[in-house]
Enzyme design. Sequence first.
Site, PDB file in Angstrom:
ATOM      1  N   ASP A 200      38.914  41.882  30.690  1.00  0.00           N
ATOM      2  CA  ASP A 200      39.170  42.978  31.994  1.00  0.00           C
ATOM      3  C   ASP A 200      37.818  44.282  31.946  1.00  0.00           C
ATOM      4  O   ASP A 200      38.112  44.565  30.789  1.00  0.00           O
ATOM      5  CB  ASP A 200      40.237  43.410  32.631  1.00  0.00           C
ATOM      6  CG  ASP A 200      40.532  43.492  33.578  1.00  0.00           C
ATOM      7  OD1 ASP A 200      41.222  43.030  34.507  1.00  0.00           O
ATOM      8  OD2 ASP A 200      40.207  44.721  33.763  1.00  0.00           O
TER       9      ASP A 200
ATOM     10  N   HIS B 297      41.124  34.836  43.147  1.00  0.00           N
ATOM     11  CA  HIS B 297      41.036  33.499  42.490  1.00  0.00           C
ATOM     12  C   HIS B 297      42.285  33.972  41.358  1.00  0.00           C
ATOM     13  O   HIS B 297      42.506  34.771  40.650  1.00  0.00           O
ATOM     14  CB  HIS B 297      39.576  33.954  42.166  1.00  0.00           C
ATOM     15  CG  HIS B 297      39.513  32.543  40.707  1.00  0.00           C
ATOM     16  ND1 HIS B 297      37.900  31.461  40.986  1.00  0.00           N
ATOM     17  CD2 HIS B 297      39.965  31.541  39.930  1.00  0.00           C
ATOM     18  CE1 HIS B 297      37.967  30.395  39.721  1.00  0.00           C
ATOM     19  NE2 HIS B 297      39.312  30.484  39.525  1.00  0.00           N
TER      20      HIS B 297
ATOM     21  N   HIS C 294      44.763  34.025  38.558  1.00  0.00           N
ATOM     22  CA  HIS C 294      44.274  34.299  37.223  1.00  0.00           C
ATOM     23  C   HIS C 294      45.734  35.681  35.763  1.00  0.00           C
ATOM     24  O   HIS C 294      46.628  35.570  37.294  1.00  0.00           O
ATOM     25  CB  HIS C 294      43.447  35.302  37.272  1.00  0.00           C
ATOM     26  CG  HIS C 294      42.904  36.727  38.247  1.00  0.00           C
ATOM     27  ND1 HIS C 294      43.302  36.381  39.720  1.00  0.00           N
ATOM     28  CD2 HIS C 294      44.012  37.741  37.318  1.00  0.00           C
ATOM     29  CE1 HIS C 294      42.987  37.999  39.533  1.00  0.00           C
ATOM     30  NE2 HIS C 294      44.055  38.002  38.944  1.00  0.00           N
TER      31      HIS C 294
ATOM     32  N   CYS D 195      34.326  33.167  39.924  1.00  0.00           N
ATOM     33  CA  CYS D 195      33.797  31.710  40.413  1.00  0.00           C
ATOM     34  C   CYS D 195      32.281  31.496  39.734  1.00  0.00           C
ATOM     35  O   CYS D 195      31.659  30.968  39.181  1.00  0.00           O
ATOM     36  CB  CYS D 195      33.394  31.121  41.775  1.00  0.00           C
ATOM     37  SG  CYS D 195      35.228  30.566  42.405  1.00  0.00           S
TER      38      CYS D 195
ATOM     39  N   CYS E  13      33.363  34.085  45.854  1.00  0.00           N
ATOM     40  CA  CYS E  13      34.225  34.873  44.667  1.00  0.00           C
ATOM     41  C   CYS E  13      33.668  35.357  43.583  1.00  0.00           C
ATOM     42  O   CYS E  13      32.861  34.582  42.458  1.00  0.00           O
ATOM     43  CB  CYS E  13      34.927  33.478  44.865  1.00  0.00           C
ATOM     44  SG  CYS E  13      36.017  34.491  43.389  1.00  0.00           S
TER      45      CYS E  13
ATOM     46  N   GLY F 156      49.416  43.454  44.635  1.00  0.00           N
ATOM     47  CA  GLY F 156      48.379  44.359  44.221  1.00  0.00           C
ATOM     48  C   GLY F 156      47.235  43.237  43.934  1.00  0.00           C
ATOM     49  O   GLY F 156      46.282  43.918  42.687  1.00  0.00           O
TER      50      GLY F 156
ATOM     51  N   HIS G 223      47.144  37.574  33.979  1.00  0.00           N
ATOM     52  CA  HIS G 223      45.980  38.979  32.645  1.00  0.00           C
ATOM     53  C   HIS G 223      47.180  38.617  31.252  1.00  0.00           C
ATOM     54  O   HIS G 223      48.583  38.369  31.634  1.00  0.00           O
ATOM     55  CB  HIS G 223      46.651  40.550  33.342  1.00  0.00           C
ATOM     56  CG  HIS G 223      46.570  40.700  34.356  1.00  0.00           C
ATOM     57  ND1 HIS G 223      45.034  41.350  35.097  1.00  0.00           N
ATOM     58  CD2 HIS G 223      46.524  40.063  36.066  1.00  0.00           C
ATOM     59  CE1 HIS G 223      44.708  41.483  36.138  1.00  0.00           C
ATOM     60  NE2 HIS G 223      45.707  40.730  36.768  1.00  0.00           N
TER      61      HIS G 223
ATOM     62  N   ASN H 105      49.541  38.225  39.413  1.00  0.00           N
ATOM     63  CA  ASN H 105      49.733  39.506  41.281  1.00  0.00           C
ATOM     64  C   ASN H 105      49.111  37.952  42.336  1.00  0.00           C
ATOM     65  O   ASN H 105      48.338  37.571  41.874  1.00  0.00           O
ATOM     66  CB  ASN H 105      48.880  40.704  41.391  1.00  0.00           C
ATOM     67  CG  ASN H 105      49.051  41.097  40.269  1.00  0.00           C
ATOM     68  OD1 ASN H 105      50.564  41.500  39.565  1.00  0.00           O
ATOM     69  ND2 ASN H 105      48.550  41.966  39.358  1.00  0.00           N
TER      70      ASN H 105
ATOM     71  N   THR I 278      43.452  41.979  43.680  1.00  0.00           N
ATOM     72  CA  THR I 278      42.558  42.373  44.506  1.00  0.00           C
ATOM     73  C   THR I 278      41.364  40.842  43.908  1.00  0.00           C
ATOM     74  O   THR I 278      40.500  41.270  44.835  1.00  0.00           O
ATOM     75  CB  THR I 278      42.262  43.632  43.465  1.00  0.00           C
ATOM     76  OG1 THR I 278      42.098  43.078  42.287  1.00  0.00           O
ATOM     77  CG2 THR I 278      42.532  44.983  43.938  1.00  0.00           C
TER      78      THR I 278
HETATM   79  P1  AMP Z   1      44.250  41.364  40.175  1.00  0.00           P
HETATM   80  O1  AMP Z   1      44.820  43.374  40.557  1.00  0.00           O
HETATM   81  O2  AMP Z   1      45.494  40.282  39.868  1.00  0.00           O
HETATM   82  O3  AMP Z   1      43.811  40.769  41.773  1.00  0.00           O
HETATM   83  O4  AMP Z   1      43.138  41.319  39.437  1.00  0.00           O
HETATM   84  C1  AMP Z   1      42.173  41.942  39.157  1.00  0.00           C
HETATM   85  C2  AMP Z   1      41.031  42.033  38.005  1.00  0.00           C
HETATM   86  O5  AMP Z   1      39.819  41.958  37.797  1.00  0.00           O
HETATM   87  C3  AMP Z   1      41.405  43.879  37.590  1.00  0.00           C
HETATM   88  O6  AMP Z   1      41.975  44.390  36.797  1.00  0.00           O
HETATM   89  C4  AMP Z   1      39.960  44.107  38.267  1.00  0.00           C
HETATM   90  O7  AMP Z   1      39.612  44.999  36.553  1.00  0.00           O
HETATM   91  C5  AMP Z   1      39.586  42.901  37.587  1.00  0.00           C
HETATM   92  N1  AMP Z   1      37.560  42.497  37.286  1.00  0.00           N
HETATM   93  C6  AMP Z   1      37.292  42.622  38.448  1.00  0.00           C
HETATM   94  N2  AMP Z   1      35.995  41.999  38.748  1.00  0.00           N
HETATM   95  C7  AMP Z   1      35.680  42.259  37.079  1.00  0.00           C
HETATM   96  C8  AMP Z   1      34.730  41.414  36.203  1.00  0.00           C
HETATM   97  N3  AMP Z   1      33.803  41.239  37.319  1.00  0.00           N
HETATM   98  N4  AMP Z   1      34.537  41.690  35.534  1.00  0.00           N
HETATM   99  C9  AMP Z   1      36.619  41.669  34.841  1.00  0.00           C
HETATM  100  N5  AMP Z   1      37.166  42.172  35.452  1.00  0.00           N
HETATM  101  C10 AMP Z   1      37.516  41.924  36.399  1.00  0.00           C
HETATM  102 ZN    ZN Z   2      37.066  31.711  42.795  1.00  0.00          ZN
END
Ligand code: AMP
Ligand code: ZN
Length: 112
Positions: free
Chosen positions: A29, A96, A98, A6, A3, A91, A100, A85, A93
């Site tokens: 981000d 884990h 989180h 993580c 992950c 959406g 925003h 999300n 992605t």
């Molecule tokens: P979500 O679409 O809500 O799952 O948001 C995931 C977010 O994680 C997206 O806005 C990505 O730009 C961000 N993201 C993915 N990998 C990283 C990373 N290594 N460092 C910082 N942000 C990341």
């Molecule tokens: Zn995790």
Amino acid sequence: MSCIFCEIIKGNIPSTKVYEDEFVTAFNDLNPQMPVHVLIVPKKHIACVNDMTEDDVNLVGQAFFAAKKIAAEKGLENGYRIINNCGEDAGQTVKHIHFHLLAGKTMGDKII
Ligand code: AMP
Ligand code: ZN
């Protein structure tokens, strides 16, 4: 299971950390959608809201409390938006949980 969040929490993948406490880590981000775009990530791996148990209720409150502290630190007097999300249609992605934290200019159309 690997992950990315993580690994960031463990310090194995670099991030631009803006806040950390016992419960959460927060970092910028990688692909910001607003002038301020911070991810507030509970340290416990929970895939999304659907995977929360009652034990996790405080953790989510702690994430919001961290948002308040980050907003104060960054001087976001004009306000901010917190988005979570959960699942495919939303959406999500990174699987884990989180939050925003978005701020820095007037936001466009709202869904709600
Ligand atoms: P979500 O679409 O809500 O799952 O948001 C995931 C977010 O994680 C997206 O806005 C990505 O730009 C961000 N993201 C993915 N990998 C990283 C990373 N290594 N460092 C910082 N942000 C990341
Ligand atoms: Zn995790």
